[in-house]
Design a protein around this motif. Sequence first.
Motif, PDB file in Angstrom:
ATOM      1  N   LEU A 192     -18.154  30.683  16.599  1.00 56.98           N
ATOM      2  CA  LEU A 192     -19.478  30.554  15.991  1.00 56.98           C
ATOM      3  C   LEU A 192     -20.580  30.746  17.030  1.00 56.98           C
ATOM      4  N   MET A 236     -27.379  34.218   3.487  1.00 58.02           N
ATOM      5  CA  MET A 236     -26.808  34.246   2.134  1.00 58.02           C
ATOM      6  C   MET A 236     -27.770  33.629   1.123  1.00 58.02           C
ATOM      7  N   ARG A 296     -16.201  10.490   5.691  1.00 62.65           N
ATOM      8  CA  ARG A 296     -14.997  10.368   4.870  1.00 62.65           C
ATOM      9  C   ARG A 296     -13.827   9.865   5.717  1.00 62.65           C
ATOM     10  N   THR A 345     -13.145  27.134  17.108  1.00 63.83           N
ATOM     11  CA  THR A 345     -14.049  27.490  16.017  1.00 63.83           C
ATOM     12  C   THR A 345     -15.485  27.547  16.520  1.00 63.83           C
ATOM     13  N   HIS A 386     -11.091  16.793  -2.984  1.00 65.99           N
ATOM     14  CA  HIS A 386     -10.518  18.080  -2.580  1.00 65.99           C
ATOM     15  C   HIS A 386     -11.584  19.161  -2.480  1.00 65.99           C
ATOM     16  N   SER A 431      -8.025   1.461   5.571  1.00 70.85           N
ATOM     17  CA  SER A 431      -6.627   1.122   5.832  1.00 70.85           C
ATOM     18  C   SER A 431      -6.505   0.031   6.891  1.00 70.85           C
ATOM     19  N   ILE A 474     -15.491  35.618   9.803  1.00 71.03           N
ATOM     20  CA  ILE A 474     -15.606  34.469  10.709  1.00 71.03           C
ATOM     21  C   ILE A 474     -15.028  33.228  10.043  1.00 71.03           C
ATOM     22  N   ALA A 475     -15.408  33.019   8.774  1.00 75.93           N
ATOM     23  CA  ALA A 475     -14.940  31.840   8.052  1.00 75.93           C
ATOM     24  C   ALA A 475     -13.422  31.810   7.964  1.00 75.93           C
ATOM     25  N   CYS A 529     -11.822  31.110  11.392  1.00 74.90           N
ATOM     26  CA  CYS A 529     -11.918  29.694  11.758  1.00 74.90           C
ATOM     27  C   CYS A 529     -11.011  28.848  10.866  1.00 74.90           C
ATOM     28  N   ARG A 561       0.851  -1.186   0.000  1.00 78.91           N
ATOM     29  CA  ARG A 561       0.000   0.000   0.000  1.00 78.91           C
ATOM     30  C   ARG A 561       0.882   1.228   0.000  1.00 78.91           C
ATOM     31  N   LEU A 587     -13.866  18.567   0.462  1.00 80.36           N
ATOM     32  CA  LEU A 587     -13.183  18.926   1.713  1.00 80.36           C
ATOM     33  C   LEU A 587     -13.156  20.434   1.886  1.00 80.36           C
ATOM     34  N   PHE A 644     -26.600  30.622  10.770  1.00 81.24           N
ATOM     35  CA  PHE A 644     -27.584  31.599  10.301  1.00 81.24           C
ATOM     36  C   PHE A 644     -27.076  32.380   9.101  1.00 81.24           C
ATOM     37  N   TRP A 645     -25.744  32.505   8.979  1.00 84.02           N
ATOM     38  CA  TRP A 645     -25.181  33.238   7.852  1.00 84.02           C
ATOM     39  C   TRP A 645     -25.467  32.503   6.544  1.00 84.02           C
ATOM     40  N   PHE A 699     -14.907  22.437   4.925  1.00 86.88           N
ATOM     41  CA  PHE A 699     -14.194  23.264   5.902  1.00 86.88           C
ATOM     42  C   PHE A 699     -14.764  24.671   5.926  1.00 86.88           C
ATOM     43  N   PHE A 700     -15.109  25.180   4.750  1.00 83.32           N
ATOM     44  CA  PHE A 700     -15.666  26.526   4.697  1.00 83.32           C
ATOM     45  C   PHE A 700     -16.999  26.579   5.431  1.00 83.32           C
ATOM     46  N   ASN A 703     -18.155  24.630   7.663  1.00 78.59           N
ATOM     47  CA  ASN A 703     -17.953  24.425   9.091  1.00 78.59           C
ATOM     48  C   ASN A 703     -17.436  25.676   9.779  1.00 78.59           C
ATOM     49  N   SER A 704     -16.920  26.617   9.013  1.00 79.06           N
ATOM     50  CA  SER A 704     -16.314  27.815   9.597  1.00 79.06           C
ATOM     51  C   SER A 704     -17.241  29.020   9.532  1.00 79.06           C
ATOM     52  N   VAL A 705     -18.465  28.850   9.051  1.00 74.81           N
ATOM     53  CA  VAL A 705     -19.370  30.008   9.041  1.00 74.81           C
ATOM     54  C   VAL A 705     -20.552  29.712   9.940  1.00 74.81           C
ATOM     55  N   PRO A 706     -21.148  30.754  10.508  1.00 72.90           N
ATOM     56  CA  PRO A 706     -22.309  30.522  11.369  1.00 72.90           C
ATOM     57  C   PRO A 706     -23.472  29.948  10.561  1.00 72.90           C
TER      58      PRO A 706
END
Lengths: 333, 328, 287
Positions: free
Chosen positions: C212, B157, B215, C208, B137, B223, C258-259, C262, A58, B140, B152-153, B144-145, B147-150
Amino acid sequence: MSLLEVTDLQVEYASPRGAFKAVDGVSFSIERGEIFGLAGESGCGKSTTAFGISRLLRPPARLAGGRVLFDGQELTGMPELAFQAFRWSRMSVVLQSAMNNLNPVMRVGSQLTDVILAHEPGTSARDAWSRAESLLALVELPADRLRSYPHELSGGMRQRVVIAMSLALRPDLIIMDEPTTALDVVTQQGIVRRIVELKKELGFAVLFITHDLPLMLEICDRIGIMYAGKMAEIGRADRLLRGARHPYTQGLLRAFPSLTGPKVRIAGIPGSPPDLVSPPAGCRFQPRCAHAVAACSAAQPAMTAADAGGSVACHLYETEEAGHEPVAASRQR
Amino acid sequence: MKIQLSYVIRRVAFAIATLFAAIVMNFLLPRLIGGDPAEMIASQTALGSPDVANALRKQFGLDDPSLVHQFGSYIAQLLHGNLGISYFNYPVPVKDVLWNALPWTLGIVLIATLLSYAAGWFIGIKGALKPGSWFDHSALGVSFFINSVPYFWVGIMLILIFAYKLDWFPMGQAIPVEYDSLDSLHKLGSIAYHAVLPIASLALASIATHILVLRNNLIRVLSEDYMVLARAKGLSARRRVFHYGIRNAFLPSFTGFMLSLGHVVGGAITMEIVFSYPGIGMLTYNAILNHDYPLIQGAFLVIAVSIIAVNLLADLIYPLIDPRVNLN
Amino acid sequence: MKAKSASAAGASGHNAKQLAGLAILAFFAAAAFIGPRLAPYPKNDIDFEAWLKPSMKHLLGTDSYGQDVFAQLIYGTHTSFLVGILAGAITTVIGVLVGLTAGFYRKWVSDALMFVVDLLLIIPVMALMIILASFLPSMGLTSIILVIGLLSWLYMARSIRSQTLSERQRGYVEAARVVGMSNAEIMIKEILPNLFPIIAANLVSVTTQAVLAEAGLSFLGIGDPRSVSWGTILALAHSNNAIMYDAWWWIVPPGLAIALFCFGFVLLGNGTLERYRAKRGAQQHFS
C-alpha cells in the motif's frame, strides 16, 4: 435427600481432531454441610464437571447428558433465566485462584455489590455496601479494601475477595475449583483454614476441586477420584487414606510423601493419561495399571458399592466380595 | 498526589524531548541533503537571482558558518513564531500559508476520524457480541477488503460513483467557484457539501482497522475469566457487556484513538490530493515537490507539534480511565 | 466458524485459508515473473488508440496514452510483488531484532530503544517517506524498498517487545538460564519460536502495508518514473482525469489487484495462525 445429586454427567468437547467426552458418565452426591473433594490429574475432567454442574461451560464444551438434582430440584432442564436466578443464590462458584477472576477496571466494592444488586434488585446502594463490608470481614479483610482495585491486592487477598463474593447470598453449596492452587503455602493454609471455619459457621456444603491430594485428605469429608473423564473411586477421606481400592488412587497416594506415615518411595504412576478422542477399550486406566487382568481391556468397569459408603469402578472388585482387598497387599511392598 | 505529579513531570519531559528531537531533525533535514538549499531554490525558480539567493541564505541563517549558531538562530526564530517565508508563495510568511490551510484539514480529517471510530467501534462491538453471525462475517469481510486497498483508491472510487456517475457531490475542491458571491449561510452549506465525499472517503478508508481492533479486543475480553464469573454471578447481559466487557476492550484502543487524533493534521496527504482539497497535506506535498524548504519545515513542525501535544494529552488522560496504569 | 475450519484442517496439515492464500500469492508470483513474457503487448507500448473500452483485443481497454491497461497491470505486478516481499522482509527483520532485544534486556537498552521508537512514531511516516524519496538523488526500486522497509518497523517492534516481555516471565526462560544457555541462545532458540504467531500476524500486515505504501508513493509521483506499478497506473489514471472519461477499466483493476494481493497475505497469515493455535490449543483447552 442429598443436597446435590449428579447422575451420569457427560460433557463433550469439539476439538480439531474430533469430539470427545471430557466427562463421561460421572455420578456422585453431596450432603448438606459436607466438603466433597474431587481429585485427579489435570485434564481428568474434574473442573469440567464443576463447569457442567454450574452450567458455565463455554464452547467448544457442551453438556451432552446426565442429570443434576439440587435439593430435589432438577437443574439440567431448568430454563436459563430461572437458572441465572438460582445460581449464586443457592449454589455459587469460586474459580481457580490462578485466573483473573476480578474485573481489572472496577473496584472490589462494586464487584461485590453488583452480585447483591443483581439478585436482590430492591437493595439500596448503602445496604449493599455495608453487606459487602461484612462479607470482607468474613474473609478477614479490612473494609477499606472495598475501595481497592484488584491489581492493588495480593493474589491471596484477591482470592479472599472471590470467596467473599461466593458467600454474598449465603448459598447452600459452593463449588471451589482449585481455590488456592496458585498461592504460596502459607497463604493457602490461611485461606483453607478460613473456608473450613466458615463452613462450620454458615453450614454450606463445598465441592472442592484440586489436584493437591494431601490438602484434600485433610479437609474433605468424602472424596471422588476421577481419571480420564470417569469416576474411579469415591470414599470417605479417612477410608481412602487407610486403604484406597482403585489402583489409580493407590498410585496417586503413593505419589505424595506422607508426613506421618512410614517412609515410602515417592513413585508416580508410569505412563500418561489416555487420549480421550480415542480412549482405550475397557478400563481407561488399564494401560497404566500394574494389576490389569484380561477383563480390564474387554469391558469398562461399572461403579460398584464397597464398604463404608464408598464405591469403586474396577474389575478387581467386581468378582471379589466386598471387603476383600486383593490389591491392598501390594501397597505394603 | 505526589506520585501523580512525578508521572506528569516525566510525560511532559518526554514530550519536550521529542519536540526537541523533532526540531533538530527538522533543522538538519535540508542541510543533510547536501548543497546550498538557497542556491538550489534560487536557481530552480523564476525568482532566481543573487538577491533572492542571499535573502534566502539569510533567512536560513546559512551565512553563519557555525552549525550551532545556525541552530541557535533557528530556535530564536521559532520562539518568535517566525517560520520563515515560503519561497513558492513569496513573500507570504510560512505561518500564514499554514494557517490558511489548517482549518480545511482539521475540518475534514477530524470529523472523519471521529466518525470512523464511532462507527468502527459500534460495528466491532456488534460483531464481537455475536461472532460468526452474518453481520460479523460481512463486517469482517468488508474490513479485510478495505484494509487491502490504498486509501486514495477508496477516494477515487467514491468520486467515480457519487460524483461522476450519480452526480450527487462535487468531484473535488473545498468551495465552489462562485463562493465569494454567496451569503454566509450558503457559504457554510457549500463547504459542507464539498466536504461530504472527502470525509466519507477518509472515514471509510480508516474504519476497517477500528472494527477489527475493537472486535478482537472485545472477543478476547469476553473470554476472560472475570467474564465467566460475571455470568456466574447472574449479572444482566447489559451490565456484563458494558461494565465488564466493553470497558476493558476499549482501553487498548484508546491510545490508538489518540494517536489518530494526533495524526489528523498530517494524515491525509493522498486523500487531499485526490480531492484537490486545500489542506495541510496538499500543502506539504506541493512544498516537497517545489523544494519549498521553509514551508516543508513549517508543515513538519506543525504536524510534529500536534502529534506530540495530543500524545501528551493521551498520556495524561490514560491513568484516569485505566486504574491499572502504574503511576510510579 | 474458526473451530469448524480448524477441525477440517487438523489432520491434513494445511487448512483451506492457507491454501487459498498460497494460491493467490502463487498466481501473482507467476504474473510477476512469467507474466511479462506472456503479456499481450510490450511494456509501455503506446501503439493503440486512447480510451478504448475493454474488448477481446484489449481485455481492460487502453489508457489516455494508448497503452493496453491489462499489459501494464501485468508489468506492474512485478514492482508491487518485489516491494511487498522485500520491504516486508526488511521491516520484519528490524522489527523482530529491535522488539526482541528491547523486550529481553531490561533497563537502559529497553528504555533507549523504546525512546527511539516512540520518537519515530510521532513522525508522519508518509510525509517522511515523501521527503526522503524526493531528496534521494535517484529513486529506483531499491530506494523505494529501502525507504519503506526502514521506516515501517515501529509498530512491529512494539508488539514483538510486549510479547517478549511476557514470554521472558515464563518458566522455560528460567530453565534455559539454569541449563547455562547464553542470552543470545535463549532469545533465538527459546523465545523466538514462541513469538511465531505474533511475527506471522505482523508479517502479513507489514507486507500489506508495504504494498500500500508503494502504491501511495507511486501515486504521489515518487519513485522510478520508468517503472510500472499498480500505484503508478492509478497515479496516471488520476492525473489524466480517467474519471471524466468514465474509464473505470483504468481505475478499478489496479485497486482490485492490490486488494486481492493483500488479501492473499491476510488469508495465508490467518490460516497459519489458526493452524498454529489449533495445534497448540488442543492440549491446553480442557485442563
